[in-house]
Design a protein around this motif. Structure first.
Motif, PDB file in Angstrom:
ATOM      1  N   TYR A  64       0.868  -1.221  -0.017  1.00 22.91           N
ATOM      2  CA  TYR A  64      -0.069   0.115   0.031  1.00 22.91           C
ATOM      3  C   TYR A  64       0.972   1.242   0.016  1.00 22.91           C
ATOM      4  O   TYR A  64       1.656   1.378   0.962  1.00 22.91           O
ATOM      5  CB  TYR A  64      -0.917  -0.059   1.322  1.00 22.91           C
ATOM      6  CG  TYR A  64      -1.677  -1.061   1.361  1.00 22.91           C
ATOM      7  CD1 TYR A  64      -3.246  -1.378   0.924  1.00 22.91           C
ATOM      8  CD2 TYR A  64      -1.424  -2.378   2.127  1.00 22.91           C
ATOM      9  CE1 TYR A  64      -3.925  -2.400   0.914  1.00 22.91           C
ATOM     10  CE2 TYR A  64      -2.078  -3.511   2.241  1.00 22.91           C
ATOM     11  CZ  TYR A  64      -3.525  -3.082   1.711  1.00 22.91           C
ATOM     12  OH  TYR A  64      -4.367  -4.486   1.866  1.00 22.91           O
ATOM     13  N   ARG A  80      -4.970   5.716  -7.036  1.00 25.83           N
ATOM     14  CA  ARG A  80      -5.791   6.088  -8.121  1.00 25.83           C
ATOM     15  C   ARG A  80      -6.537   7.455  -8.102  1.00 25.83           C
ATOM     16  O   ARG A  80      -6.467   8.037  -8.809  1.00 25.83           O
ATOM     17  CB  ARG A  80      -6.852   5.005  -8.499  1.00 25.83           C
ATOM     18  CG  ARG A  80      -6.391   3.966  -9.229  1.00 25.83           C
ATOM     19  CD  ARG A  80      -7.404   3.004  -9.809  1.00 25.83           C
ATOM     20  NE  ARG A  80      -8.462   3.790 -10.688  1.00 25.83           N
ATOM     21  CZ  ARG A  80      -9.640   3.233 -10.862  1.00 25.83           C
ATOM     22  NH1 ARG A  80      -9.987   2.117 -10.295  1.00 25.83           N
ATOM     23  NH2 ARG A  80     -10.573   4.013 -11.620  1.00 25.83           N
ATOM     24  N   GLU A  94      -6.164   3.055 -14.091  1.00 28.21           N
ATOM     25  CA  GLU A  94      -7.494   2.411 -14.186  1.00 28.21           C
ATOM     26  C   GLU A  94      -7.535   1.236 -15.394  1.00 28.21           C
ATOM     27  O   GLU A  94      -7.109   1.263 -16.367  1.00 28.21           O
ATOM     28  CB  GLU A  94      -8.681   3.340 -14.676  1.00 28.21           C
ATOM     29  CG  GLU A  94     -10.147   2.767 -14.902  1.00 28.21           C
ATOM     30  CD  GLU A  94     -11.148   3.688 -15.258  1.00 28.21           C
ATOM     31  OE1 GLU A  94     -10.797   5.037 -15.251  1.00 28.21           O
ATOM     32  OE2 GLU A  94     -12.062   3.408 -15.943  1.00 28.21           O
ATOM     33  N   ALA A 127      -1.576  -1.111  -4.174  1.00 25.59           N
ATOM     34  CA  ALA A 127      -3.045  -0.185  -3.874  1.00 25.59           C
ATOM     35  C   ALA A 127      -2.556   0.948  -3.473  1.00 25.59           C
ATOM     36  O   ALA A 127      -1.584   1.145  -2.633  1.00 25.59           O
ATOM     37  CB  ALA A 127      -3.560  -1.099  -3.092  1.00 25.59           C
ATOM     38  N   GLY A 128      -3.475   1.925  -3.469  1.00 20.41           N
ATOM     39  CA  GLY A 128      -3.425   3.258  -2.726  1.00 20.41           C
ATOM     40  C   GLY A 128      -3.818   3.268  -1.386  1.00 20.41           C
ATOM     41  O   GLY A 128      -4.251   2.185  -0.858  1.00 20.41           O
ATOM     42  N   PRO A 129      -3.644   4.389  -0.675  1.00 22.38           N
ATOM     43  CA  PRO A 129      -4.005   4.532   0.822  1.00 22.38           C
ATOM     44  C   PRO A 129      -5.367   4.581   1.417  1.00 22.38           C
ATOM     45  O   PRO A 129      -5.685   4.697   2.326  1.00 22.38           O
ATOM     46  CB  PRO A 129      -3.332   5.750   0.981  1.00 22.38           C
ATOM     47  CG  PRO A 129      -3.514   6.538  -0.185  1.00 22.38           C
ATOM     48  CD  PRO A 129      -3.566   5.672  -1.260  1.00 22.38           C
ATOM     49  N   ASP A 182     -11.311   2.747  -0.432  1.00 18.11           N
ATOM     50  CA  ASP A 182     -11.887   2.531  -1.584  1.00 18.11           C
ATOM     51  C   ASP A 182     -10.900   1.258  -2.246  1.00 18.11           C
ATOM     52  O   ASP A 182      -9.905   1.502  -2.332  1.00 18.11           O
ATOM     53  CB  ASP A 182     -12.001   3.372  -2.365  1.00 18.11           C
ATOM     54  CG  ASP A 182     -13.015   3.269  -3.411  1.00 18.11           C
ATOM     55  OD1 ASP A 182     -13.236   2.257  -3.995  1.00 18.11           O
ATOM     56  OD2 ASP A 182     -13.756   4.132  -3.868  1.00 18.11           O
ATOM     57  N   SER A 183     -11.680   0.185  -2.185  1.00 15.20           N
ATOM     58  CA  SER A 183     -10.987  -0.951  -3.223  1.00 15.20           C
ATOM     59  C   SER A 183     -10.750  -0.965  -4.479  1.00 15.20           C
ATOM     60  O   SER A 183     -10.056  -1.758  -4.888  1.00 15.20           O
ATOM     61  CB  SER A 183     -11.409  -2.273  -2.475  1.00 15.20           C
ATOM     62  OG  SER A 183     -12.500  -2.447  -3.089  1.00 15.20           O
ATOM     63  N   THR A 184     -11.804  -0.023  -5.093  1.00 17.86           N
ATOM     64  CA  THR A 184     -11.087   0.204  -6.433  1.00 17.86           C
ATOM     65  C   THR A 184      -9.815   1.110  -6.699  1.00 17.86           C
ATOM     66  O   THR A 184      -9.204   1.156  -7.477  1.00 17.86           O
ATOM     67  CB  THR A 184     -12.174   1.286  -7.405  1.00 17.86           C
ATOM     68  OG1 THR A 184     -12.381   2.158  -6.745  1.00 17.86           O
ATOM     69  CG2 THR A 184     -13.719   0.312  -7.225  1.00 17.86           C
ATOM     70  N   ASP A 185      -9.475   1.549  -5.316  1.00 13.81           N
ATOM     71  CA  ASP A 185      -8.165   2.296  -5.508  1.00 13.81           C
ATOM     72  C   ASP A 185      -7.072   1.294  -5.333  1.00 13.81           C
ATOM     73  O   ASP A 185      -6.306   1.042  -4.256  1.00 13.81           O
ATOM     74  CB  ASP A 185      -8.151   3.265  -4.189  1.00 13.81           C
ATOM     75  CG  ASP A 185      -6.857   4.017  -4.089  1.00 13.81           C
ATOM     76  OD1 ASP A 185      -6.053   4.049  -4.965  1.00 13.81           O
ATOM     77  OD2 ASP A 185      -6.561   4.627  -3.091  1.00 13.81           O
ATOM     78  N   THR A 186      -6.935   0.396  -6.329  1.00  7.18           N
ATOM     79  CA  THR A 186      -5.906  -0.593  -6.385  1.00  7.18           C
ATOM     80  C   THR A 186      -5.435  -0.574  -7.615  1.00  7.18           C
ATOM     81  O   THR A 186      -5.965  -0.229  -8.681  1.00  7.18           O
ATOM     82  CB  THR A 186      -6.492  -2.035  -6.346  1.00  7.18           C
ATOM     83  OG1 THR A 186      -7.189  -2.204  -5.037  1.00  7.18           O
ATOM     84  CG2 THR A 186      -5.507  -3.112  -6.550  1.00  7.18           C
TER      85      THR A 186
END
Lengths: 376, 376
Positions: free
Chosen positions: A284, A289, A297, A320-322, A325-329
């Motif tokens: 992480y 994103r 994306e 992944a991002g911090p 939101d799990s779309t923030d992968t």
């Protein structure tokens, strides 16, 4: 990473996440483009990175600008650009934006539909207009679908209308998709443009300009063709279709101009596993994103990473991002591997992130502020 | 749309794009939740909409808060929340964020891995901690994949470690995915939690809390079950698995609390076709995916529209945002239809857009500023 960026990161250790961009590299890229396509006028696609130091440097070099909004037109003017060096390239514009740009002296506008052309006839009388046509985006890693452009038959009818409505029917534009890795995409598009030119000449309208758009690729994880190959392919197709009656040529590079001039410096917030025996670690970062890496994306743009442990043993990772939101992968399916020694608190660099990062950053998603920006 | 929002739009005609949110409706939603799940403590998921008027109203009602970052913790404190009413619910936290929250008096933290637990043991000694487990997200329109949570076996081991490291092993959390339309998803997750409770009791660790997460749905285009049905299903499962030894229950609603309290007011910038005979019109709005409507990614969340021409003849449309990025397309495959009379300059409303819009908005993509916000 340029030596100047490496030195800045080493000496200043700026707070993460941040973008560090070497403006000299932008100048180098401008010159590379001019060398590859000496006959084309360069309209920098401001949306790729609208920072003032970039616009000012390019103004000094004699570049023109492709603006997506009235706000971008203003940024160019503030950076010293002359209004006749600005093209308002968005085919979707509010009337108020057209009026403001026209009042500021902008005289070149894109369109791809009759209602937009009507706005231009009313609010930008006499302006040079160019119609964007639909072309294939095969080979592009960030393709542009059908959102912009119209069928060639419609483009022909609209250019006649443009003349009848008192506008200057200047030319045709297309876009082969961003991060386009196939030179043939430009050749196929130029063939379509030549058809429109010839149809319109028969109808008594003499077009004078081909806008070749952008799309020229940057090296991320994989090799891409050299810019010279694109130049050769484009000039070959232009000569083939237009002979010695070559129209003016415009290009709108964005990614190519600034992409490899910038590096995002980030911090590893956590390295973990989902189960004791899970071979894949989750890494992480403090940027994701919604923090600016929007082009990950669908794992479309695959940035290369540098870590303090490069050269040591690696293992598979999901990155992944911090945010919550799990779309923030960023990358789950693209076979990324990072050193096993990587841990919380390490700094990592994302290479070639000068384009399409800062302005995409969410204003405050999950409370996180946009990344800092350093232009050196 | 509440009558207060309708009156505000009619009387003020605020510049577009903007969000208008009725804070009274947030209060109504809070009371609906309390009625549906009287035994649960409500931790509002601040990330859904962190605006001060919302946080202040909820503080006054006695709500607690689920914060995703130190910045969100600060927003809650500034709105008058007591630190013991704040849960730091992100399982991925910088050490500096843990330190700041702990210093401010926050004593409840989420985690899902050993490295994160170690950070908490070092920087939040004695705090209540809860472990997030992986559960099925079937039935959710915005599912959360595997980014958060760990396997139950790992959760069990980590809670023992939490005790050994001087933390308070408080409970277990899960998240069934956002806009979850199936009550059964909660029941299946509660069964998994009960298993962890029982395993840990045998190991001498008595957990006291179940965090049921959020996910409660809002009506967009399609009907969704009433909140009472979720309350009944959850209480049924809790009683089935815990009998009369019910643990504390927490819920973390975000979308449910603010989603239908807000309306985005937007302007139609262009209505056009790609070819003369194309049956599908393209409708371009002055807000898109990068202006805040991020949840339209993959056409996941399907907002309902109101136009000035509702009730007149409709035709198929593709709906897109105003930027030069063609991924900035909202709906192409979801069979949207809008009135044939719709034209450039019309105002349209996107219903139930109070959640997950404003904070997602890009700071300046294509030069466009984030939407304005009106809390009434």
């Amino acid at each position: 990473m340029t030596p100047k960026i490496a030195a800045f990161l080493c000496d200043s250790a700026p707070a993460t996440p941040c973008l560090v961009l070497d403006v000299d590299r932008v100048e180098t890229n401008y010159r590379r483009l001019k060398a590859a396509l000496p006959l084309a006028r360069v309209y920098y696609a401001v949306k790729a990175n609208p920072a003032a130091p970039i616009l000012e440097r390019l103004t000094g070099l004699g570049s023109s600008f492709d603006a997506a909004s009235w706000e971008e037109v203003q940024s160019c003017l503030e950076a010293g650009a002359r209004p006749d060096a600005i093209s308002f390239g968005n085919t979707v514009k509010k009337v108020s934006a057209i009026q403001a740009a026209y009042a500021a002296g902008v005289r070149m506008f894109a369109f791809d539909s009759e209602p937009e052309l009507k706005k231009l006839a009313q609010h930008a009388p006499g302006a040079k207009v160019y119609c964007r046509i639909l072309v294939e985006n095969k080979g592009a890693e960030w393709p542009l679908s059908r959102k912009f452009g119209c069928e060639v038959e419609m483009a022909r009818d609209l250019m006649i209308l443009a003349r009848d409505w008192g506008l200057d029917p200047y030319g045709i534009s297309f876009h082969v998709g961003s991060q386009q890795t196939t030179t043939g995409a430009y050749q196929a598009a130029i063939a379509r443009v030549a058809m429109v030119f010839s149809d319109l000449r028969e109808a008594g309208v003499k077009l004078r300009m081909v806008n070749l758009g952008g799309g020229y690729p940057v090296r991320y994880r994989a090799e891409v063709p050299e810019i010279g190959e694109f130049g050769d392919a484009i000039m070959g197709a232009m000569v083939q279709h237009f002979g010695n009656d070559l129209p003016e040529m415009l290009i709108e590079p964005g990614r190519f101009m600034v992409g490899d001039a910038g590096v995002v410096s980030a911090e590893v917030v956590l390295v973990s596993r989902k189960g004791a025996d899970d071979p894949v670690r989750w890494v992480y970062l403090d940027i994701g994103r919604f923090g600016g890496l929007a082009e990950t994306e669908g794992e479309a743009i695959k940035y290369a990473f540098r870590t303090p442990h490069d050269g040591t043993r690696e293992g598979p990772v999901t990155i992944a991002g911090p945010t919550c939101d799990s779309t923030d992968t960023l990358y789950e399916k693209s076979n990324y591997r990072l050193p096993l020694a990587l841990e919380c608190g390490d700094r990592v660099e994302l290479m070639a992130t000068g384009a399409y990062v800062t302005s995409y950053a969410a204003q405050s998603f999950n409370g996180f502020k946009p990344l800092a920006e350093h232009y050196i």
